[in-house]
Design a protein around this motif. Structure first.
Motif, short mmCIF file in Angstrom:
data_model
loop_
_atom_site.label_atom_id
_atom_site.label_comp_id
_atom_site.label_asym_id
_atom_site.label_seq_id
_atom_site.Cartn_x
_atom_site.Cartn_y
_atom_site.Cartn_z
N THR A 17 13.07 7.48 -43.27
CA THR A 17 12.80 8.84 -43.03
C THR A 17 11.71 8.63 -41.76
OG1 THR A 17 13.16 9.63 -45.09
CG2 THR A 17 11.67 10.68 -43.67
N LEU A 18 10.61 7.90 -41.79
CA LEU A 18 9.66 7.83 -41.01
C LEU A 18 10.29 7.21 -39.32
CD1 LEU A 18 6.81 6.41 -43.14
CD2 LEU A 18 7.07 8.70 -42.33
N LYS A 19 11.18 6.58 -39.62
CA LYS A 19 11.81 5.88 -38.46
C LYS A 19 13.28 6.67 -37.97
CE LYS A 19 11.65 1.39 -38.27
NZ LYS A 19 11.79 -0.12 -38.63
N LEU B 58 4.36 17.34 -31.19
CA LEU B 58 3.71 16.86 -29.85
C LEU B 58 3.06 15.49 -30.08
CD1 LEU B 58 2.69 20.15 -27.77
CD2 LEU B 58 4.85 18.60 -27.53
N PHE B 59 2.11 15.19 -30.97
CA PHE B 59 1.60 14.16 -31.16
C PHE B 59 2.36 13.06 -31.66
CE2 PHE B 59 -0.62 11.42 -34.25
CZ PHE B 59 -1.56 10.81 -33.45
N TYR B 60 3.24 13.35 -32.70
CA TYR B 60 4.04 12.39 -33.26
C TYR B 60 5.32 12.06 -32.11
CZ TYR B 60 1.57 12.67 -37.69
OH TYR B 60 0.48 12.74 -38.43
N ASP B 61 5.68 12.94 -31.03
CA ASP B 61 6.48 12.78 -30.26
C ASP B 61 7.91 12.86 -30.61
OD1 ASP B 61 7.29 12.57 -27.60
OD2 ASP B 61 7.28 10.26 -27.37
N ILE B 62 8.21 13.59 -31.52
CA ILE B 62 9.40 14.06 -32.21
C ILE B 62 10.22 15.03 -31.21
CG2 ILE B 62 10.67 14.44 -34.39
CD1 ILE B 62 8.11 13.80 -36.08
N GLU B 63 10.92 14.39 -30.31
CA GLU B 63 11.42 15.51 -29.46
C GLU B 63 12.52 16.47 -29.73
OE1 GLU B 63 13.67 14.71 -24.93
OE2 GLU B 63 12.52 13.23 -25.89
N PRO B 64 13.38 16.23 -30.60
CA PRO B 64 14.23 17.14 -31.04
C PRO B 64 13.41 18.16 -31.76
CG PRO B 64 14.86 14.89 -31.74
CD PRO B 64 13.64 14.71 -31.14
N LEU B 65 12.52 18.12 -32.61
CA LEU B 65 11.54 19.19 -33.26
C LEU B 65 10.74 19.85 -32.10
CD1 LEU B 65 10.70 20.41 -35.73
CD2 LEU B 65 9.09 18.68 -36.00
N VAL B 66 10.21 19.12 -31.16
CA VAL B 66 9.53 19.88 -30.22
C VAL B 66 10.44 21.12 -29.49
CG1 VAL B 66 8.50 19.61 -27.96
CG2 VAL B 66 7.70 17.84 -29.68
N LYS B 67 11.75 20.42 -29.10
CA LYS B 67 12.52 21.21 -28.18
C LYS B 67 13.15 22.46 -29.19
CE LYS B 67 14.41 17.75 -25.27
NZ LYS B 67 15.61 17.27 -24.61
N GLN B 68 13.40 22.22 -30.37
CA GLN B 68 13.61 23.32 -31.29
C GLN B 68 12.52 24.30 -31.60
OE1 GLN B 68 16.25 22.47 -34.75
NE2 GLN B 68 15.89 20.24 -34.06
N LEU B 69 11.22 23.76 -31.64
CA LEU B 69 10.13 24.80 -31.92
C LEU B 69 9.92 25.44 -30.75
CD1 LEU B 69 7.44 22.47 -33.82
CD2 LEU B 69 8.89 24.63 -34.67
N ALA C 76 7.73 6.64 -35.38
CA ALA C 76 8.61 5.62 -35.57
C ALA C 76 7.98 4.38 -35.27
CB ALA C 76 10.08 5.59 -35.07
N GLU C 77 7.45 4.23 -34.08
CA GLU C 77 6.59 3.32 -33.57
C GLU C 77 5.50 2.83 -34.53
OE1 GLU C 77 5.43 4.26 -29.52
OE2 GLU C 77 7.73 4.17 -28.70
N MET C 78 5.11 3.64 -35.10
CA MET C 78 3.94 3.29 -36.20
C MET C 78 4.46 2.16 -37.03
SD MET C 78 1.77 6.97 -36.97
CE MET C 78 1.03 7.93 -35.57
N PHE C 79 5.67 2.33 -37.41
CA PHE C 79 5.94 1.46 -38.41
C PHE C 79 7.16 0.62 -37.84
CE2 PHE C 79 4.79 5.44 -40.60
CZ PHE C 79 3.93 4.75 -41.55
N THR C 80 6.98 0.16 -36.66
CA THR C 80 8.09 -0.70 -35.95
C THR C 80 7.37 -1.80 -35.48
OG1 THR C 80 9.55 1.18 -35.52
CG2 THR C 80 9.98 -1.04 -34.36
N GLY C 81 7.79 -3.14 -35.51
CA GLY C 81 7.17 -4.13 -35.14
C GLY C 81 5.86 -4.47 -35.72
N LYS D 50 3.69 17.88 -44.10
CA LYS D 50 4.70 18.10 -44.85
C LYS D 50 5.93 18.89 -44.20
CE LYS D 50 2.68 22.63 -46.47
NZ LYS D 50 2.23 23.48 -47.73
N PHE D 51 5.45 19.60 -42.96
CA PHE D 51 6.71 20.29 -42.30
C PHE D 51 7.27 19.02 -41.44
CE2 PHE D 51 3.32 23.57 -43.01
CZ PHE D 51 4.15 24.60 -43.67
N ILE D 52 6.47 18.09 -40.84
CA ILE D 52 7.10 17.03 -40.36
C ILE D 52 7.96 16.36 -40.98
CG2 ILE D 52 6.76 15.17 -38.75
CD1 ILE D 52 5.93 17.50 -37.41
#
Length: 243
Positions: A40-42, A101-112, A50-55, A77-79
């Motif tokens: 879910t996070l990735k 914006l902070f987590y850089d979740i682009e699809p959510l940013v665009k929908q918001l 996702a990068e927080m839990f990658t590599g 919780k909303f994220i």
């Protein structure tokens, strides 16, 4: 074992734990505890989350071994709900937008950004204010003047001159010469090339100062001349109430 050796050992343990991370992950986000899955996070590989839990991410853990993210936990919780079910939040839109914006979740940013709240703020209001010269600087100047006059006072006032056109700016200059006050203490807004009116800009000024935690109101600037009161076009008095 030396302190530096202990730190290196701890760092290796954290990195190692990430490399062999359980599919179930516990997070401490600003004091709020969440349990979710690594997948879910990735979900969005290009996102900061996702990068927080990658590599080999730079993650700290709390005293219970949960991965710690120093962000407001209330809105995570909303994220998380969006990552789980693609459900776009309908509450706390402005705050969730900041987190997206902070987590850089682009699809959510665009929908918001398509939501009325964010669209109106980002596309309409912000674009208008970008056309008002020195808007942000003038807001800060108003606050500095008000705070300087707040000593041993319940209220302090700041006079502003708001002009929409170059012609109005010339009239404002003439009016300024007739006012019995320090011209340096008058904050000037405008002119601008956009459809919103002077009233619209006054509302924006009030809105942005209130967003900084101040209690404020405004009215046309009126001076007393003998037994008569005279209202000066383009001039307004913003009143800061401290207590």
């Amino acid at each position: 074992m030396s302190i530096s050796s202990e730190h290196r050992s701890l760092g290796k343990q954290v990195t190692s734990s990430l490399q062999t991370l359980s599919p179930i992950v516990e997070l401490n986000v600003g004091g709020e505890v969440y349990t979710t899955t690594l997948s879910t996070l990735k979900k969005h590989p290009g996102s900061k989350l996702a990068e927080m839990f990658t590599g080999q991410p730079k993650l700290r853990t709390d005293s219970e071994g949960r991965f710690f993210i120093d962000r407001p936990g209330t809105y995570f919780k909303f994220i998380l709900e969006y990552l789980r079910s693609n459900q776009v939040p309908t509450q706390c839109i402005q705050d969730v937008y900041k987190e997206a914006l902070f987590y850089d979740i682009e699809p959510l940013v665009k929908q918001l950004e398509d939501s009325p709240q964010i669209f109106g703020e980002v596309v309409a209001r912000k674009q208008f204010l970008a056309r008002v010269p020195n808007y942000s600087e003038n807001i800060e100047l108003m606050i500095r003047i008000a705070r300087a006059e707040a000593v041993a006072s319940r209220q302090s006032s700041v006079t502003v001159c708001v002009v929409r056109t170059e012609e109005d700016a010339a009239k404002c200059h003439d009016g300024l010469n007739s006012l019995d006050m320090d011209k340096k203490s008058v904050v000037k807004f405008g002119p601008w090339k956009a459809t919103p009116s002077i009233t619209d800009l006054l509302d924006c000024i009030k809105m942005d100062i209130e967003a900084k935690g101040y209690k404020i109101s405004f009215q046309p600037h009126i001076t007393e001349k003998g037994f008569r009161f005279k209202s000066y076009v383009f001039f307004y008095k913003f009143l800061f109430t401290w207590w």
